[in-house]
Each structure stands twice: as structure tokens, then as C-alpha cells.
Scaffold this active site. Sequence first.
Site, PDB file in Angstrom:
ATOM      1  N   VAL A  41       1.430  -3.826   4.393  1.00 46.72           N
ATOM      2  CA  VAL A  41       2.601  -2.768   5.178  1.00 46.72           C
ATOM      3  C   VAL A  41       2.117  -1.602   4.442  1.00 46.72           C
ATOM      4  O   VAL A  41       1.885  -1.554   3.060  1.00 46.72           O
ATOM      5  CB  VAL A  41       4.041  -3.184   4.906  1.00 46.72           C
ATOM      6  CG1 VAL A  41       5.093  -2.087   5.103  1.00 46.72           C
ATOM      7  CG2 VAL A  41       4.418  -4.418   5.706  1.00 46.72           C
ATOM      8  N   CYS A  42       2.415  -0.485   5.016  1.00 43.35           N
ATOM      9  CA  CYS A  42       2.355   1.017   4.484  1.00 43.35           C
ATOM     10  C   CYS A  42       0.960   1.064   3.906  1.00 43.35           C
ATOM     11  O   CYS A  42      -0.164   0.537   4.485  1.00 43.35           O
ATOM     12  CB  CYS A  42       3.559   1.151   3.521  1.00 43.35           C
ATOM     13  SG  CYS A  42       3.676   2.848   3.114  1.00 43.35           S
ATOM     14  N   THR A  43       0.715   1.707   2.782  1.00 45.93           N
ATOM     15  CA  THR A  43      -0.468   1.876   2.084  1.00 45.93           C
ATOM     16  C   THR A  43      -1.117   0.835   1.509  1.00 45.93           C
ATOM     17  O   THR A  43      -2.208   0.810   0.949  1.00 45.93           O
ATOM     18  CB  THR A  43      -0.507   3.019   0.994  1.00 45.93           C
ATOM     19  OG1 THR A  43       0.872   2.788   0.193  1.00 45.93           O
ATOM     20  CG2 THR A  43      -0.218   4.467   1.860  1.00 45.93           C
ATOM     21  N   ALA A  68       3.096  -0.259   9.758  1.00 47.10           N
ATOM     22  CA  ALA A  68       3.086   1.124   9.469  1.00 47.10           C
ATOM     23  C   ALA A  68       3.915   1.437   7.946  1.00 47.10           C
ATOM     24  O   ALA A  68       4.035   0.572   7.209  1.00 47.10           O
ATOM     25  CB  ALA A  68       3.585   1.919  10.556  1.00 47.10           C
TER      26      ALA A  68
END
Length: 232
Positions: free
Chosen positions: A107-109, A157
Site C-alpha cells: 500500500v502507498c509507497t 494507492a
Amino acid sequence: MITQPRNRSFSIGMILFPNLTLLNFTAAYEVFSRLPSAKVYLLAPTLDPVYTESGFCLLPNTSFERSPALDVLFVPGGLGVNARIEDAAFLHFLKTQGDRALYVTSVCTGSLLLAAAGLLQGYRATTHWFAMDLLKLFGVEAVAERVVIDRSRITGAGVTAALDFGLVLAAKLYGEKVAQEIQLSLEYAPSPMFQCGSPQTANVEVVENFRAEESSLWETQRRTIQRSLNLS
């Protein structure tokens, strides 16, 4: 109650590292902890406490050395990603587990770490909208979607996408009925106060202010990635 799966128990490894984003981890964990017959491992190089960006303390329950083979590898994002991109031992662990996992996820970075470990080459993936160009530096096909599924890779994202991602993974592992029951138990029915959760819906001034405030962080991440690619 959540229906038990037919005959399958899954091992899920959630990677911890200093300065991860708390909600990346906890939102996904809330879903994982409700999966029937799943074993969730909170993994770090040692069992020492791990502090998030906001100072919250997390306690690993399994070291990298003692980790079993994982069915699901999950990597959150956060400011601590930079240091881990240049941590060879950390990336080796991700690569070793990812190569044999049923699903490799983030998730995310966290997707930047999967990419740095060589686990996203040839796959479509997503990340926080502000880091899309950074993901592309690894040669990954970056896609601006809430959750991206490409064969054995599932990536979410930005921060709050951890819930959406978690429910997608729950459906993959145990079926849509189980995922729906978990969503209901969490009363996940988002109705945000403001329609500014993405650069497509936010006011232009809000987006530009955010870009300006975070520009030095973005540049630091870009340099870190370039340095790691030049050394590999």
C-alpha cells in the site's frame, strides 16, 4: 460471523520498519485480523519496537530470521521507505519471500520497496499519487487506480487505500462473502466531508500547495532511488 474457508489457512507477513505510515499498516491489519484461519506475522529484522512516522510504537512478533514461508507478503509505505531502499539485507528478505509467495502486496509507497527488491518488474502497480513518477523510475508500469491487481501482485494507492486493498485481498483468499462480512463489521461506508482525496477532485490550489510542501521529500526520494539503481 465470518464463514470459515473450506480447507485453507494462509500465512500473512506484514513488514515493519521505522517511520512507516501507521494507517497503511493498521487499516490493512484490521482486515487481515478478521480473516478466518489466517496467521498474521508482524515481521522486522529484530523484535525491537518499531516507531511509526507519528511516534506510535509497534511490536514485531517474528524476526526475519524466524519467518516462515509466506503466502502473502505485505509492505506498507511511509517516510522510512528511503532508508530501506538502500538496505540490501532488507530488500533480500523481501525478494526471497516474494519469489515464493502466493501474493506480493503493498500500500502507498510500499510499492517502491517491492520495486527496489525486483518484485514488480513486468507488472502493473500503483502507489500514492505523489510517488507515481518515482515508481516509474524502476521501470514499473505505474497505474493511477485505487487498487491494481496484476496476477500475483496486488498494490494499493495512497494511505487510506489500505482498507480497499485489504478487502480485495480478503476476497481473493476467502471469497467475496467473507470480504463483504468484514467490510460490514468495519462499517466501511466512506462519505468524506471534502471531495479532495485525489488530485483529480481536489482544488487546484490545494494540490499545488501540497506539491510545494512535499517537493523536498519527493526530490530526496528521487535521488535515493537513482543512487540505488546506479549501484545495482
